[in-house]
Scaffold this motif. Structure first.
Motif, PDB file in Angstrom:
ATOM      1  N   LYS A 133     -14.478  -6.239   3.082  1.00  0.00           N
ATOM      2  CA  LYS A 133     -13.092  -5.832   2.865  1.00  0.00           C
ATOM      3  C   LYS A 133     -12.721  -5.830   1.380  1.00  0.00           C
ATOM      4  N   PHE A 134     -12.928  -6.960   0.715  1.00  0.00           N
ATOM      5  CA  PHE A 134     -12.524  -7.061  -0.687  1.00  0.00           C
ATOM      6  C   PHE A 134     -13.523  -6.388  -1.625  1.00  0.00           C
ATOM      7  N   GLY A 135     -14.812  -6.544  -1.322  1.00  0.00           N
ATOM      8  CA  GLY A 135     -15.819  -5.930  -2.176  1.00  0.00           C
ATOM      9  C   GLY A 135     -15.736  -4.417  -2.161  1.00  0.00           C
ATOM     10  N   PHE A 136     -15.700  -3.833  -0.961  1.00  0.00           N
ATOM     11  CA  PHE A 136     -15.630  -2.374  -0.854  1.00  0.00           C
ATOM     12  C   PHE A 136     -14.276  -1.834  -1.307  1.00  0.00           C
ATOM     13  N   TYR A 137     -13.218  -2.625  -1.159  1.00  0.00           N
ATOM     14  CA  TYR A 137     -11.911  -2.170  -1.642  1.00  0.00           C
ATOM     15  C   TYR A 137     -11.961  -1.910  -3.139  1.00  0.00           C
ATOM     16  N   GLU A 138     -12.570  -2.826  -3.870  1.00  0.00           N
ATOM     17  CA  GLU A 138     -12.684  -2.642  -5.313  1.00  0.00           C
ATOM     18  C   GLU A 138     -13.558  -1.420  -5.633  1.00  0.00           C
ATOM     19  N   VAL A 139     -14.614  -1.235  -4.858  1.00  0.00           N
ATOM     20  CA  VAL A 139     -15.502  -0.082  -5.070  1.00  0.00           C
ATOM     21  C   VAL A 139     -14.756   1.231  -4.829  1.00  0.00           C
ATOM     22  N   PHE A 140     -14.105   1.332  -3.665  1.00  0.00           N
ATOM     23  CA  PHE A 140     -13.417   2.572  -3.314  1.00  0.00           C
ATOM     24  C   PHE A 140     -12.205   2.823  -4.213  1.00  0.00           C
ATOM     25  N   LYS A 141     -11.545   1.767  -4.638  1.00  0.00           N
ATOM     26  CA  LYS A 141     -10.378   1.944  -5.500  1.00  0.00           C
ATOM     27  C   LYS A 141     -10.772   2.597  -6.825  1.00  0.00           C
ATOM     28  N   ILE A 142     -11.871   2.118  -7.402  1.00  0.00           N
ATOM     29  CA  ILE A 142     -12.357   2.701  -8.647  1.00  0.00           C
ATOM     30  C   ILE A 142     -12.906   4.108  -8.418  1.00  0.00           C
ATOM     31  N   MET A 143     -13.626   4.293  -7.309  1.00  0.00           N
ATOM     32  CA  MET A 143     -14.207   5.600  -6.997  1.00  0.00           C
ATOM     33  C   MET A 143     -13.117   6.664  -6.838  1.00  0.00           C
ATOM     34  N   TYR A 144     -12.091   6.351  -6.041  1.00  0.00           N
ATOM     35  CA  TYR A 144     -11.022   7.311  -5.814  1.00  0.00           C
ATOM     36  C   TYR A 144     -10.186   7.528  -7.075  1.00  0.00           C
ATOM     37  N   SER A 145     -10.026   6.470  -7.861  1.00  0.00           N
ATOM     38  CA  SER A 145      -9.284   6.591  -9.115  1.00  0.00           C
ATOM     39  C   SER A 145      -9.990   7.544 -10.072  1.00  0.00           C
ATOM     40  N   ASP A 146     -11.311   7.433 -10.146  1.00  0.00           N
ATOM     41  CA  ASP A 146     -12.084   8.330 -11.004  1.00  0.00           C
ATOM     42  C   ASP A 146     -11.992   9.775 -10.532  1.00  0.00           C
ATOM     43  N   LEU A 147     -11.940   9.979  -9.216  1.00  0.00           N
ATOM     44  CA  LEU A 147     -11.826  11.330  -8.674  1.00  0.00           C
ATOM     45  C   LEU A 147     -10.453  11.945  -8.967  1.00  0.00           C
ATOM     46  N   LEU A 148      -9.404  11.117  -8.901  1.00  0.00           N
ATOM     47  CA  LEU A 148      -8.049  11.612  -9.107  1.00  0.00           C
ATOM     48  C   LEU A 148      -7.727  11.867 -10.570  1.00  0.00           C
ATOM     49  N   GLY A 149      -8.261  11.040 -11.456  1.00  0.00           N
ATOM     50  CA  GLY A 149      -7.886  11.127 -12.851  1.00  0.00           C
ATOM     51  C   GLY A 149      -6.731  10.189 -13.154  1.00  0.00           C
ATOM     52  N   GLU A 150      -6.483   9.965 -14.426  1.00  0.00           N
ATOM     53  CA  GLU A 150      -5.517   8.946 -14.846  1.00  0.00           C
ATOM     54  C   GLU A 150      -4.093   9.234 -14.373  1.00  0.00           C
ATOM     55  N   GLU A 151      -3.621  10.457 -14.553  1.00  0.00           N
ATOM     56  CA  GLU A 151      -2.235  10.771 -14.204  1.00  0.00           C
ATOM     57  C   GLU A 151      -2.002  10.732 -12.696  1.00  0.00           C
ATOM     58  N   ASN A 152      -2.895  11.371 -11.944  1.00  0.00           N
ATOM     59  CA  ASN A 152      -2.743  11.377 -10.486  1.00  0.00           C
ATOM     60  C   ASN A 152      -2.941   9.989  -9.892  1.00  0.00           C
ATOM     61  N   THR A 153      -3.782   9.178 -10.504  1.00  0.00           N
ATOM     62  CA  THR A 153      -3.962   7.806 -10.043  1.00  0.00           C
ATOM     63  C   THR A 153      -2.643   7.048 -10.109  1.00  0.00           C
ATOM     64  N   TYR A 154      -1.888   7.258 -11.197  1.00  0.00           N
ATOM     65  CA  TYR A 154      -0.596   6.578 -11.311  1.00  0.00           C
ATOM     66  C   TYR A 154       0.409   7.131 -10.297  1.00  0.00           C
ATOM     67  N   LEU A 155       0.504   8.450 -10.186  1.00  0.00           N
ATOM     68  CA  LEU A 155       1.474   9.064  -9.288  1.00  0.00           C
ATOM     69  C   LEU A 155       1.186   8.745  -7.824  1.00  0.00           C
ATOM     70  N   TRP A 156      -0.080   8.726  -7.453  1.00  0.00           N
ATOM     71  CA  TRP A 156      -0.470   8.532  -6.061  1.00  0.00           C
ATOM     72  C   TRP A 156      -1.079   7.155  -5.838  1.00  0.00           C
ATOM     73  N   ARG A 157      -0.678   6.176  -6.612  1.00  0.00           N
ATOM     74  CA  ARG A 157      -1.339   4.871  -6.540  1.00  0.00           C
ATOM     75  C   ARG A 157      -1.204   4.222  -5.170  1.00  0.00           C
ATOM     76  N   THR A 158      -0.062   4.392  -4.505  1.00  0.00           N
ATOM     77  CA  THR A 158       0.070   3.807  -3.166  1.00  0.00           C
ATOM     78  C   THR A 158      -0.869   4.484  -2.180  1.00  0.00           C
ATOM     79  N   SER A 159      -0.956   5.796  -2.267  1.00  0.00           N
ATOM     80  CA  SER A 159      -1.892   6.518  -1.405  1.00  0.00           C
ATOM     81  C   SER A 159      -3.329   6.099  -1.704  1.00  0.00           C
TER      82      SER A 159
END
Length: 358
Positions: A133-159
């Motif tokens: 749960k916690f290990g993969f959460y950190e992995v997926f959070k960074i992975m999805y953040s890299d896919l979205l980019g800095e601006e979209n990561t901030y705008l869609w952070r809850t998603s």
């Protein structure tokens, strides 16, 4: 011109403040470190100099997983008595009518030691679940953040929080399912088995491997919404507490004060988690007690009111559990000096696009 679609999606996000309320504020400038990439700011506590590893490195993920083992395995094991009573209320509400009556009957029939039934599968099952749960959460959070980019990561952070936590929990439940099946069987079928060593082989002999995974779909139904609420609500609550409640900037707070905020945010998130996931939890408890039943049959049998039996006990249990889990998890990060980026801040490029900075 900033894309209209992104603006509309940002406004539609139920956890985000409307764009027209954003204001430019003066923030103290802080020197960036090598372990603090500028486009990764989705975490729950402040960055300190002297981090023991790089954010997003293999060591970082391993230690996050270790924190998950400690936070989930120990806390779930500590509340086994309350969990046992909650499960018995769900599967036999006529006999175990309330929390206090459930404790009284259990102690009368099984003695005080009977309250610890199911501790072994609880400890091993939720330790594995916490790791994923916690290990993969950190992995997926960074992975999805890299896919979205800095601006979209901030705008869609809850998603992003919702997607990363749901992805992590999918795998975590596969790891949890066998031990959860054993735990419920031990707790809700008196005389079936008293220990994990008795229960596991007996279930396999009677029903085969499917006995350990027939509850995985109801587990997904229970745990994925629970975890999505747990992580998204926690992350945004921390952000709001530091913005509106804590009387000083988080950078000026001590580690102890930061951990208090973590605990409070965790408890608030836990209450919502319990409510969201309780109907599916009732189905899991009954399903693992009754052989040959399906989730749909159990749901029909319980009815719209029956699925809410034991909610009070679960709110107390999950609220406390979630608060302690976040507290322990964040404490592990402090102890091992893991990078702990601050709450998300609007990128300068986005501020310029929205006319919030010169």
């Amino acid at each position: 011109m900033y894309p209209t679609t992104l603006t509309q999606l940002a406004r539609a996000n139920p956890f985000s403040a409307p764009l027209f309320t954003l204001q430019q504020i003066e923030e103290p400038k802080r020197r960036a470190t090598a372990a603090e990439p500028s486009n990764r700011r989705l975490a729950a506590a402040a960055v300190e100099e002297g981090d023991s590893c790089e954010f997003g490195s293999a060591r970082y993920f391993v230690l996050c997983g270790f924190g998950g083992i400690l936070s989930c395995g120990t806390t779930h094991t500590a509340v086994v008595p309350l969990d046992l009573v909650k499960c018995r209320i769900q599967v036999d509400p006529a006999k175990y009518q309330s929390i206090f009556k459930g404790f009284s009957i259990t102690v009368k029939e099984d003695g005080v030691r009977g309250l610890a039934k199911g501790w072994a599968p609880t400890f091993f099952g939720y330790s594995m679940q916490g790791l994923c749960k916690f290990g993969f959460y950190e992995v997926f959070k960074i992975m999805y953040s890299d896919l979205l980019g800095e601006e979209n990561t901030y705008l869609w952070r809850t998603s992003l929080y919702l997607a990363a936590s749901a992805s992590a929990e999918f795998f975590a439940d596969i790891a949890l399912a066998p031990m959860e099946a054993c735990k419920v069987r031990i707790q809700t079928q008196p005389g079936y088995a008293n220990t994990l060593r008795e229960c596991g082989p007996k279930m396999y002999a009677e029903e085969g491997l499917w006995a350990f995974y027939k509850g995985v779909v109801p587990l997904w139904m229970r745990q994925i919404p629970y975890t999505m609420m747990k992580f998204a609500c926690f992350e945004r609550t921390v952000e709001l507490l530091y913005k509106h409640v804590v009387p000083k900037p988080r950078g000026d707070c001590t580690k102890a004060e930061q951990l208090v905020v973590t605990f409070v945010a965790g408890y608030i998130a836990g209450v919502f988690c319990a409510i969201v996931s309780h109907p599916a939890d009732s189905v899991v408890s009954v399903l693992n007690k009754e052989k040959g039943s399906t989730a749909a049959q159990v749901l029909q049998k319980l009815g719209p009111m029956g699925v809410w039996k034991g909610l009070t006990a679960r709110i107390i249990m999950i609220g406390t559990l979630t608060a302690l889990q976040w507290f322990i998890y964040d404490s592990v990060k402090v102890y091992f000096r893991l990078p702990r980026p601050p709450p998300p801040e609007m990128p300068e490029s986005l501020k310029k696009k929205l006319g919030l900075s010169e």
